[in-house]
Design a protein around this motif. Structure first.
Motif, PDB file in Angstrom:
ATOM      1  N   ALA A 144      31.060  55.845  31.242  1.00 51.81           N
ATOM      2  CA  ALA A 144      31.259  55.506  32.665  1.00 51.81           C
ATOM      3  C   ALA A 144      32.110  54.165  32.396  1.00 51.81           C
ATOM      4  O   ALA A 144      32.015  53.481  31.406  1.00 51.81           O
ATOM      5  N   PHE A 145      32.736  53.735  33.558  1.00 56.76           N
ATOM      6  CA  PHE A 145      33.762  52.355  33.352  1.00 56.76           C
ATOM      7  C   PHE A 145      33.332  51.746  34.571  1.00 56.76           C
ATOM      8  O   PHE A 145      32.895  52.135  35.893  1.00 56.76           O
ATOM      9  N   SER A 146      33.184  50.372  34.443  1.00 57.07           N
ATOM     10  CA  SER A 146      33.266  49.476  35.467  1.00 57.07           C
ATOM     11  C   SER A 146      33.921  48.138  35.074  1.00 57.07           C
ATOM     12  O   SER A 146      34.152  47.801  34.180  1.00 57.07           O
ATOM     13  N   SER A 147      34.286  47.426  36.278  1.00 60.95           N
ATOM     14  CA  SER A 147      35.207  46.358  36.285  1.00 60.95           C
ATOM     15  C   SER A 147      34.469  45.177  36.598  1.00 60.95           C
ATOM     16  O   SER A 147      33.621  45.259  37.413  1.00 60.95           O
ATOM     17  N   SER A 148      34.779  44.019  35.823  1.00 63.01           N
ATOM     18  CA  SER A 148      34.075  42.804  36.058  1.00 63.01           C
ATOM     19  C   SER A 148      34.625  41.891  37.425  1.00 63.01           C
ATOM     20  O   SER A 148      33.721  41.260  37.870  1.00 63.01           O
ATOM     21  N   ASP A 149      35.442  42.287  37.608  1.00 61.59           N
ATOM     22  CA  ASP A 149      36.328  41.768  38.901  1.00 61.59           C
ATOM     23  C   ASP A 149      37.215  42.903  39.517  1.00 61.59           C
ATOM     24  O   ASP A 149      38.281  43.085  39.244  1.00 61.59           O
ATOM     25  N   LYS A 150      36.657  43.482  40.664  1.00 66.99           N
ATOM     26  CA  LYS A 150      37.272  44.487  41.345  1.00 66.99           C
ATOM     27  C   LYS A 150      38.514  44.116  42.065  1.00 66.99           C
ATOM     28  O   LYS A 150      39.441  44.749  42.778  1.00 66.99           O
ATOM     29  N   LYS A 151      38.593  42.775  42.462  1.00 66.82           N
ATOM     30  CA  LYS A 151      39.677  42.162  43.217  1.00 66.82           C
ATOM     31  C   LYS A 151      40.904  41.906  42.388  1.00 66.82           C
ATOM     32  O   LYS A 151      42.103  41.746  42.929  1.00 66.82           O
TER      33      LYS A 151
END
Length: 357
Positions: free
Chosen positions: A36-43
Motif C-alpha cells: 500500500a502507498f500513503s502520502s505524508s502531505d496530500k496537498k
C-alpha cells in the motif's frame, strides 16, 4: 530473515501537475508482494494504489510503501514538487545577489490565433474541430496544430540560478499585460502584437531582478501541412525503348493550414503559396528516395529513408520514415487525394512499370 522492501529509486523531483511512479526493486523475507502507498502531505503530492505520484503544489512529501501482510515492513520515498519555473534552479544564499534565467527573450504569436484555422481553400474551423475525435486525417492536422501552439503560443520562464538572497522565491510582473500576461509561476500567455518586459524579482530582496523580453508577432506562419505521407512505396522500374532506365516518380502534394487566410489559401496546393512559405523537401537516403522538382520523389532502390518537409522560414517542419519494398504502396496517416496506394500501383503496372527489369 529480516523482511525488507527495496525501492528502485528513493527520491524524485517533479513539476506541479506531472507524475512519477514508485517502483519496487526487490522484496526480502515477504512471500506476499501486495503493498500500500500513503502520502505524508496530500496537498503537496498524492499517490495512487499502484504507486503513481502526482505533484499538487511546491513542497516536499514522503511516500510510505507498506507491506499488507506485515505492516512493520516499510520503505520511504521522498518526492520534491517544484513549479515549472524552478525545477532546475541552482540556489545559494552566498555570493552576489543575482537571478540568472535560462533564456531572457522569446518570440511568440497571440494565443487566440491558434484557435481559428484556415485550410488550403480558405475555409475556417476551430482548433477543437481538429483535436476532437474526427477522422485520422483531421487528427493528424490537430497534432501539428497543438505542437505549434505549445511552441509558439505560450512560454515558460525558467530560473537557472539564484544567489545572494535568503530564499529562492521570486515574483513575476509584466510591463504590458495586454500584450503578454504572466502567472505567479512564470507561465507566459501572449495576447496581442507588441512587446512586453517581464521582471523577475526576488521576494527576499526586491533589488535583485532579471528581465525577460516578450515579442508578440502577427501569426503569419504555417501551422500545419497535409501531405502525401507515404508509409511504404512499392518499388517499380521501367526500361524505355531507347534502353534508358526510368525510375518511378511519386508526387507529394501539400495542403496548408494557418491562422492567416492569406497564408493558407491555395486550392492548387503548394503552387500558389507565397514564396516564403514554400515547402522544402529532403531525403536522408537518396539511394532509396531522391527529391526531384521540389514536389516529387524518385524511387531509386529498396530500403528506408527519412523524409523531411519544412517551410523556408523554418518555423514548421515534419519528418517521417518511408520504406521502399515489394509491398503495396500505402499511406501512414494522410493523403491529399482519394487515390489509394493499390490504385496507384495498378495504374503504373498498366503503364509498363515492373518490379524487376
Amino acid at each position: 530473515q529480516k523482511a525488507k522492501i527495496t525501492l528502485k529509486e528513493k527520491k524524485a523531483s517533479i513539476v506541479v501537475g506531472k507524475t512519477t511512479t514508485i517502483k519496487v526493486k526487490s522484496f526480502k523475507g515477504i512471500s506476499n508482494k501486495n503493498i500500500a502507498f500513503s502520502s505524508s502531505d496530500k496537498k503537496v503530492a498524492t499517490v495512487s494504489s499502484k504507486g503513481k505520484v502526482t505533484g499538487k503544489k511546491a513542497g516536499k512529501a514522503t511516500i510510505t510503501v507498506t507491506s499488507l501482510i506485515n505492516k512493520n515492513v516499510k520503505a520511504k520515498f521522498t518526492i520534491t514538487v517544484k513549479t515549472a519555473d524552478m525545477i532546475d534552479t541552482d540556489y545559494s544564499e552566498k555570493g552576489k545577489g543575482k537571478i540568472v534565467l535560462e533564456e531572457d527573450n522569446v518570440v511568440l504569436y497571440p494565443e487566440k490565433s491558434f484557435h481559428k484555422i484556415y485550410d488550403h481553400c480558405g475555409d475556417a474551423h476551430s482548433l477543437e474541430y481538429y483535436t476532437e475525435d474526427h477522422e485520422s486525417m483531421d487528427q493528424f492536422i490537430g497534432e501539428q496544430l497543438l505542437v505549434q501552439k505549445e511552441k509558439y503560443g505560450q512560454a515558460q520562464i525558467k530560473v537557472k540560478r539564484i544567489t545572494g538572497v535568503k530564499n529562492s522565491a521570486v515574483s513575476y510582473k509584466s510591463s504590458n499585460t495586454s500584450v503578454a500576461a504572466v502567472s505567479s509561476t512564470g507561465f507566459v500567455t501572449p495576447k496581442k502584437v507588441g512587446t512586453a518586459t517581464i521582471t523577475v524579482t526576488s521576494k527576499a530582496n526586491k533589488k535583485v531582478q532579471a528581465k525577460y523580453k516578450v515579442t508578440v508577432k502577427k501569426n503569419d506562419m504555417v501551422l500545419a501541412v497535409g501531405f502525401d505521407m507515404y508509409d511504404n512505396i512499392k518499388y517499380y522500374v521501367k526500361k524505355n525503348d531507347d534502353g534508358t532506365i526510368e525510375y518511378r516518380r511519386m508526387p507529394v502534394a501539400e495542403e496548408f493550414f494557418s491562422a492567416d487566410k492569406k497564408v493558407a489559401e491555395s486550392c492548387d496546393y503548394s503552387y500558389n503559396i507565397a514564396s516564403n512559405n514554400k515547402i522544402i523537401m529532403t531525403s536522408s537516403n537518396e539511394n532509396v528516395l531522391r527529391v526531384v522538382e521540389e514536389d516529387y520523389l524518385d524511387v531509386m532502390g529498396k530500403g528506408s529513408t527519412t523524409i523531411t518537409l519544412k517551410t523556408a522560414d523554418g518555423r514548421w517542419s515534419y519528418s517521417w520514415k518511408v520504406t521502399v519494398s515489394d509491398k503495396q504502396t500505402s499511406f501512414a496517416k494522410y493523403s491529399t487525394g482519394f487515390t489509394t496506394g493499390r490504385g496507384m500501383d495498378q495504374a503504373d503496372e498498366k503503364d509498363g512499370w515492373v518490379t524487376k527489369l
